[in-house]
Motif scaffolding. Structure first.
Motif, PDB file in Angstrom:
ATOM      1  N   ARG A 161       0.658  -1.213  -0.096  1.00 25.04           N
ATOM      2  CA  ARG A 161      -0.233   0.165   0.060  1.00 25.04           C
ATOM      3  C   ARG A 161       0.650   1.265   0.036  1.00 25.04           C
ATOM      4  N   GLN A 162       2.080   1.061   0.251  1.00 26.55           N
ATOM      5  CA  GLN A 162       2.979   2.294   0.111  1.00 26.55           C
ATOM      6  C   GLN A 162       3.300   2.661  -1.403  1.00 26.55           C
ATOM      7  N   SER A 163       3.730   3.991  -1.867  1.00 22.68           N
ATOM      8  CA  SER A 163       4.230   4.071  -2.986  1.00 22.68           C
ATOM      9  C   SER A 163       5.849   3.994  -3.453  1.00 22.68           C
ATOM     10  N   VAL A 164       6.064   3.979  -4.497  1.00 20.85           N
ATOM     11  CA  VAL A 164       7.587   3.904  -4.853  1.00 20.85           C
ATOM     12  C   VAL A 164       7.848   4.564  -6.432  1.00 20.85           C
TER      13      VAL A 164
ATOM     14  N   ASP B 139       3.291   1.904 -26.623  1.00 25.82           N
ATOM     15  CA  ASP B 139       2.721   0.540 -25.937  1.00 25.82           C
ATOM     16  C   ASP B 139       2.563   0.602 -24.533  1.00 25.82           C
ATOM     17  N   ASP B 140       1.599   0.767 -24.024  1.00 29.76           N
ATOM     18  CA  ASP B 140       1.223   0.583 -22.622  1.00 29.76           C
ATOM     19  C   ASP B 140       0.186  -0.490 -22.215  1.00 29.76           C
ATOM     20  N   SER B 141      -0.125  -1.568 -23.231  1.00 24.56           N
ATOM     21  CA  SER B 141      -1.134  -2.355 -22.884  1.00 24.56           C
ATOM     22  C   SER B 141      -0.904  -3.202 -21.910  1.00 24.56           C
ATOM     23  N   GLN B 142       0.148  -3.406 -21.477  1.00 23.86           N
ATOM     24  CA  GLN B 142       0.517  -4.250 -20.315  1.00 23.86           C
ATOM     25  C   GLN B 142       0.623  -3.602 -18.897  1.00 23.86           C
ATOM     26  N   LEU B 143       0.188  -2.533 -19.222  1.00 22.73           N
ATOM     27  CA  LEU B 143       0.780  -1.575 -17.668  1.00 22.73           C
ATOM     28  C   LEU B 143      -0.479  -1.620 -16.834  1.00 22.73           C
ATOM     29  N   PRO B 144      -0.489  -2.046 -15.786  1.00 21.16           N
ATOM     30  CA  PRO B 144      -1.559  -1.895 -14.771  1.00 21.16           C
ATOM     31  C   PRO B 144      -2.031  -0.432 -14.387  1.00 21.16           C
ATOM     32  N   LYS B 145      -2.759   0.272 -15.202  1.00 20.23           N
ATOM     33  CA  LYS B 145      -2.729   1.455 -14.896  1.00 20.23           C
ATOM     34  C   LYS B 145      -3.768   2.032 -13.726  1.00 20.23           C
ATOM     35  N   ASP B 146      -4.203   1.218 -13.138  1.00 18.21           N
ATOM     36  CA  ASP B 146      -4.956   1.383 -11.837  1.00 18.21           C
ATOM     37  C   ASP B 146      -3.825   1.780 -10.919  1.00 18.21           C
ATOM     38  N   ARG B 147      -2.612   1.222 -10.832  1.00 13.25           N
ATOM     39  CA  ARG B 147      -1.638   1.664  -9.823  1.00 13.25           C
ATOM     40  C   ARG B 147      -0.382   2.006 -10.377  1.00 13.25           C
ATOM     41  N   PHE B 148      -0.248   1.579 -11.538  1.00 13.25           N
ATOM     42  CA  PHE B 148       1.259   2.024 -12.325  1.00 13.25           C
ATOM     43  C   PHE B 148       0.999   3.454 -13.089  1.00 13.25           C
ATOM     44  N   SER B 149       2.002   3.934 -13.125  1.00 16.19           N
ATOM     45  CA  SER B 149       2.169   5.314 -14.089  1.00 16.19           C
ATOM     46  C   SER B 149       3.654   5.428 -14.609  1.00 16.19           C
ATOM     47  N   ALA B 150       3.608   5.866 -15.812  1.00 19.76           N
ATOM     48  CA  ALA B 150       5.052   6.415 -16.071  1.00 19.76           C
ATOM     49  C   ALA B 150       5.052   7.496 -17.221  1.00 19.76           C
ATOM     50  N   GLU B 151       6.110   8.285 -17.055  1.00 18.65           N
ATOM     51  CA  GLU B 151       6.175   9.346 -17.776  1.00 18.65           C
ATOM     52  C   GLU B 151       7.396   9.633 -18.540  1.00 18.65           C
TER      53      GLU B 151
ATOM     54  N   LYS C 178      10.351  15.120 -21.042  1.00 14.19           N
ATOM     55  CA  LYS C 178      11.071  15.966 -22.158  1.00 14.19           C
ATOM     56  C   LYS C 178      11.649  14.804 -22.871  1.00 14.19           C
ATOM     57  N   GLY C 179      11.343  13.715 -23.049  1.00 17.07           N
ATOM     58  CA  GLY C 179      11.743  12.866 -24.131  1.00 17.07           C
ATOM     59  C   GLY C 179      13.273  12.089 -23.812  1.00 17.07           C
ATOM     60  N   VAL C 180      13.454  12.182 -22.428  1.00 16.58           N
ATOM     61  CA  VAL C 180      14.966  11.902 -22.153  1.00 16.58           C
ATOM     62  C   VAL C 180      14.957  10.938 -21.115  1.00 16.58           C
ATOM     63  N   ASP C 181      14.810  11.394 -19.827  1.00 15.94           N
ATOM     64  CA  ASP C 181      14.811  10.402 -18.517  1.00 15.94           C
ATOM     65  C   ASP C 181      13.269  10.097 -18.531  1.00 15.94           C
ATOM     66  N   SER C 182      13.100   9.078 -17.661  1.00 13.72           N
ATOM     67  CA  SER C 182      11.697   8.564 -17.346  1.00 13.72           C
ATOM     68  C   SER C 182      11.462   8.256 -15.583  1.00 13.72           C
ATOM     69  N   THR C 183      10.154   8.305 -15.206  1.00 11.15           N
ATOM     70  CA  THR C 183      10.172   7.742 -14.004  1.00 11.15           C
ATOM     71  C   THR C 183       8.808   6.763 -13.897  1.00 11.15           C
ATOM     72  N   LEU C 184       9.033   5.808 -13.468  1.00 14.70           N
ATOM     73  CA  LEU C 184       7.786   4.640 -13.217  1.00 14.70           C
ATOM     74  C   LEU C 184       7.400   4.608 -11.718  1.00 14.70           C
ATOM     75  N   LYS C 185       6.182   4.966 -11.613  1.00 14.73           N
ATOM     76  CA  LYS C 185       5.795   5.004 -10.230  1.00 14.73           C
ATOM     77  C   LYS C 185       4.607   3.804  -9.927  1.00 14.73           C
TER      78      LYS C 185
ATOM     79  N   LEU D 169      12.560  -4.627  -6.462  1.00 16.11           N
ATOM     80  CA  LEU D 169      11.589  -4.067  -5.391  1.00 16.11           C
ATOM     81  C   LEU D 169      11.214  -5.146  -4.790  1.00 16.11           C
ATOM     82  N   THR D 170      11.177  -5.096  -3.456  1.00 15.33           N
ATOM     83  CA  THR D 170      10.466  -6.259  -2.464  1.00 15.33           C
ATOM     84  C   THR D 170       9.338  -5.347  -1.817  1.00 15.33           C
ATOM     85  N   VAL D 171       8.226  -5.832  -1.858  1.00 18.89           N
ATOM     86  CA  VAL D 171       7.113  -5.421  -1.265  1.00 18.89           C
ATOM     87  C   VAL D 171       6.642  -6.443  -0.089  1.00 18.89           C
TER      88      VAL D 171
END
Lengths: 110, 113
Positions: B16-19, B56-68, B71-78, B110-112
């Motif tokens: 239930r925490q975020s990362v 393509d983001d067809s396999q991303l569980p969008k209820d809990r995962f997001s990515a951006e 600027k077209g360079v680095d990226s974050t996955l939450k 990641l270990t949850v």
């Protein structure tokens, strides 16, 4: 979507023995790539096969792409302990999407 | 040439925490991928960017995962909120536009609990 099956799941060999892993698909593969992942490491690109029936060699490694482009194989001659790891095939499809198989874990007994 | 950089390398969180994970691809690489690799399995594509657009983001569980990749360079996955089954290695990879070789980062483990 595209599914890629890989067999065997595990293979244990004595050093010096040969090793082969197979990659199969029920549909035509676009391009096949092979990766090696050492324990605890990340996948490292080995090779890409594009043409039907293509065969490529890298030292003791031989890669083949089936005539119907539905299967591929990786063969290692005379394994060494440095060959230990998981070997993945991956279909490089449209939009450069990469779909991986489950991999074959190779262990080598010295 | 510097490789694909990822951080953090290791993270342990409670359910239930975020990362958030960060990735800096190889300079000039237009295409960036996030893969999830559960122990003993092959990498599974979560999302693919070309520059700052999603391919393509067809396999991303969008209820809990997001990515951006703003600027077209680095990226974050939450991941928010995390579940036990999210325990995995999150691999970032990049490739030049029309390139064949995909370069993977070392991964974020990641270990949850």
């Amino acid at each position: 979507g595209q599914q890629v099956m890989q067999i065997p799941q595990y293979q244990h060999v004595q050093e010096g023995e040969d090793f082969t892993t197979y990659c199969n698909s029920s549909t035509t593969l676009s391009n096949i790539q092979w990766y090696k992942q050492r324990p605890g490491g990340h996948p490292v690109f080995l090779i890409q096969l594009v043409k039907s029936g293509e065969v490529k060699k890298q030292k003791r490694l031989t890669f083949q792409f089936g005539e119907a482009k539905k299967n591929s194989s990786l063969h290692i001659t005379a394994t060494q302990t440095t060959d230990v790891g998981t070997y993945f095939c991956a279909d490089r499809g449209s939009n450069y999407k990469l779909t991986f198989g489950k991999g074959t874990l190779l262990t080598v007994n010295p | 040439e510097a490789g694909v950089a990822q951080s953090p390398r290791y993270k342990i969180i409670e359910k239930r925490q975020s990362v958030a994970f960060w990735c800096n691809p190889i300079s000039g690489h237009a295409t960036l991928y996030w893969y999830q690799q559960i122990l003993g399995q092959g990498p599974k594509l979560l999302i693919q960017f070309q520059n700052n657009g999603v391919v393509d983001d067809s396999q991303l569980p969008k209820d809990r995962f997001s990515a951006e990749r703003l600027k077209g360079v680095d990226s974050t996955l939450k991941i928010q909120p995390a579940k036990l089954e999210d325990s995995a290695v999150y691999l970032c990879a990049s490739t030049p536009l029309l390139g064949n070789t995909i370069y993977f980062g070392e991964g974020s483990w990641l270990t949850v609990v």
